[in-house]
Scaffold this motif. Structure first.
Motif, mmCIF file in Angstrom:
data_model
loop_
_atom_site.group_PDB
_atom_site.id
_atom_site.type_symbol
_atom_site.label_atom_id
_atom_site.label_comp_id
_atom_site.label_asym_id
_atom_site.label_seq_id
_atom_site.Cartn_x
_atom_site.Cartn_y
_atom_site.Cartn_z
ATOM 1 N N TYR A 82 0.807 -1.201 -0.028
ATOM 2 C CA TYR A 82 0.166 0.046 0.083
ATOM 3 C C TYR A 82 0.935 1.264 0.018
ATOM 4 N N GLU A 83 0.577 1.964 -0.948
ATOM 5 C CA GLU A 83 1.458 3.206 -1.207
ATOM 6 C C GLU A 83 2.959 3.245 -0.686
ATOM 7 N N GLY A 84 3.613 1.990 -1.607
ATOM 8 C CA GLY A 84 5.041 2.243 -1.723
ATOM 9 C C GLY A 84 5.584 1.181 -0.630
ATOM 10 N N LYS A 85 4.562 0.499 0.424
ATOM 11 C CA LYS A 85 5.337 -0.091 1.603
ATOM 12 C C LYS A 85 4.603 -1.480 1.442
ATOM 13 N N ARG A 118 -6.563 -4.442 4.882
ATOM 14 C CA ARG A 118 -7.203 -3.433 5.722
ATOM 15 C C ARG A 118 -6.297 -2.831 7.062
ATOM 16 N N LYS A 119 -5.911 -3.703 7.601
ATOM 17 C CA LYS A 119 -5.150 -3.055 8.685
ATOM 18 C C LYS A 119 -3.855 -2.227 8.275
ATOM 19 N N GLN A 120 -3.221 -2.532 6.978
ATOM 20 C CA GLN A 120 -2.155 -1.641 6.729
ATOM 21 C C GLN A 120 -2.756 -0.201 5.921
ATOM 22 N N ILE A 121 -3.755 -0.396 5.382
ATOM 23 C CA ILE A 121 -4.587 0.890 4.766
ATOM 24 C C ILE A 121 -5.033 1.672 6.347
ATOM 25 N N ILE A 122 -5.615 1.271 7.040
ATOM 26 C CA ILE A 122 -6.031 1.894 8.099
ATOM 27 C C ILE A 122 -4.716 2.654 8.800
ATOM 28 N N SER A 123 -3.718 1.825 9.270
ATOM 29 C CA SER A 123 -2.546 2.371 9.857
ATOM 30 C C SER A 123 -1.757 3.434 9.053
ATOM 31 N N CYS A 124 -1.773 3.301 7.763
ATOM 32 C CA CYS A 124 -1.331 4.322 6.977
ATOM 33 C C CYS A 124 -2.045 5.636 6.999
ATOM 34 N N SER A 125 -3.419 5.475 7.143
ATOM 35 C CA SER A 125 -4.282 6.903 7.092
ATOM 36 C C SER A 125 -4.420 7.225 8.570
#
Length: 410
Positions: free
Chosen positions: A371-374, A402-409
């Protein structure tokens, strides 16, 4: 109101057909806080159905039956129920005309006379229109016996619309005890942990009941009671306690949640699958509107195609193997490059029952999300059958993203 469910059909008892109707009826009744007290399955035989009716009516006021309403000789439900209630059958002209029109439109040729058996209706019965088939549903209310039966056809694609459009509204309007139910959907947490956090909140107030329904995809929590304000108050506390696992928006599955999160951020998704064989892509495309965020998927079983389509390095496969974190990482990065997306999922593993070793046992799965480069890579060891390993891999992969998206946001 005490409700029981009667599933009729030899195929159910033989195991040749999965009883999805039971799950659907139980789920939708639970949503309006009418939880069945009993369920039985019976053969397509008069004596068996009569026995089942007697047993269930001893324990309930209303029975919902499925199956046995078709035109063939083994479809005896309606006749047996009519006999049980002491009712005669008559032909309903409107239903008969609809059956003839339905048959003619499908160009099946000359209609056998027994097809019109479906137009026979017990005296005094209410008819439930079947918009996708020919056998109507029926409701018999016996004032003498103080019992009611709702008969629905067996095919799920016919039964479910009739359940939602007619039966649920009927039950909601006739139920004397008004109960309120709120439902939340969770992902990424075991059912036992959900209960540990939610049960004390529900039990702190009298008159509330809480129930859980777990699957590899999500966990549903039902909170019911007669005090609407109290139900809402306690459910809000449960939501607060389980907030990090709570699906957002109107999402009822983790796939719907992914679509919601990516749509909100205008980010596209690419997927690469090995052991799940397209199941993740299927879960995503089951959701209406998925085309707004889903670019494509590659199912790559062989090492050759992992290299050719996704750009996985030969050296990676030779050193670490296809079932490895290193391979999963290159797969997801290759998928994002191939489909030109900023988010991605890859899965590689050993679903079984064969193929495992001491170092890499059956159930070992590596999941990579980007997600977004990571890129994040996680190792999982799933128990169960091949089907369960694959289903758990799907839900874990979606939840990991899902967890990755939420943590990055955050």
């Amino acid at each position: 109101m005490k409700i029981s469910i009667l599933s009729i059909g030899d195929e159910l008892l033989r195991g040749s057909t999965t009883n999805t109707n039971l799950a659907a009826i139980g789920r939708e009744l639970g949503a309006i806080a009418l939880f069945p007290v009993m369920e039985m399955a019976a053969k397509d035989a008069k004596d068996d159905i009569l026995d089942a009716l007697g047993i269930l009516f001893e324990r309930s006021d209303l029975i919902i039956s499925t199956g046995g309403l078709g035109p063939t000789s083994d479809d005896v439900t309606k006749n047996v129920v009519a006999e049980y209630f002491g009712l005669n059958l008559h032909e309903d002209a409107k239903i008969a005309d609809r059956i003839r029109t339905f048959w003619s439109a499908r160009r099946f040729g000359k209609m056998p006379e027994n097809v019109l058996n479906q137009a026979l209706v017990p005296d005094g019965a209410k008819v439930i229109e079947n918009k996708t088939g020919t056998a109507p549903g029926l409701i018999i209310e016996s004032r003498k016996l103080k019992k009611t039966i709702i008969m629905l056809p067996g095919p799920p694609h016919e039964m479910y619309p009739m359940l939602m459009e007619s039966v649920i509204p009927y039950l909601s309007s006739t139920s004397k005890e008004k109960l309120y139910t709120e439902i939340i959907y969770l992902s990424g947490i075991p059912e036992s942990c959900v209960e540990q956090k939610a049960a004390p909140i529900a039990s702190s107030a009298p008159g509330l009941s809480i129930a859980y329904c777990a699957s590899p995809e999500s966990i549903k929590v039902f909170l019911s009671g007669r005090d609407m304000a109290l139900v809402a108050k306690k459910m809000n506390l449960i939501k607060k306690e389980l907030g990090e696992f709570l699906l957002s928006g109107d999402a009822k599955t983790i796939a719907e949640e992914i679509i919601f999160l990516l749509s909100k951020r205008k980010i596209m998704l690419g997927i690469a699958e090995s052991c799940t064989g397209g199941m993740i892509a299927s879960a995503i495309t089951d959701v209406p509107g998925s085309s707004d965020v889903f670019s494509g998927s590659a199912v790559v079983y062989s090492n050759a195609w992992k290299m050719k389509i996704l750009g996985v390095k030969k050296g990676t496969l030779e050193k670490y193997g296809a079932v490895s974190g290193q391979c999963a990482k290159e797969m997801v990065e290759g998928a994002c490059k191939k489909f030109n997306t900023a988010s991605g999922i890859s899965v590689t593993g050993i679903a079984g029952p064969a193929g495992g070793t001491v170092e890499k046992p059956v159930g070992l799965v590596f999941i990579a999300t980007r997600y977004e480069g990571k890129t994040v890579v996680e190792q999982y060891n799933f128990p169960g059958t091949r089907d369960m390993v694959r289903r758990r891999a799907v839900s874990s992969a979606l939840n990991q993203l899902r967890k990755q998206i939420i943590s990055c946001s955050a």
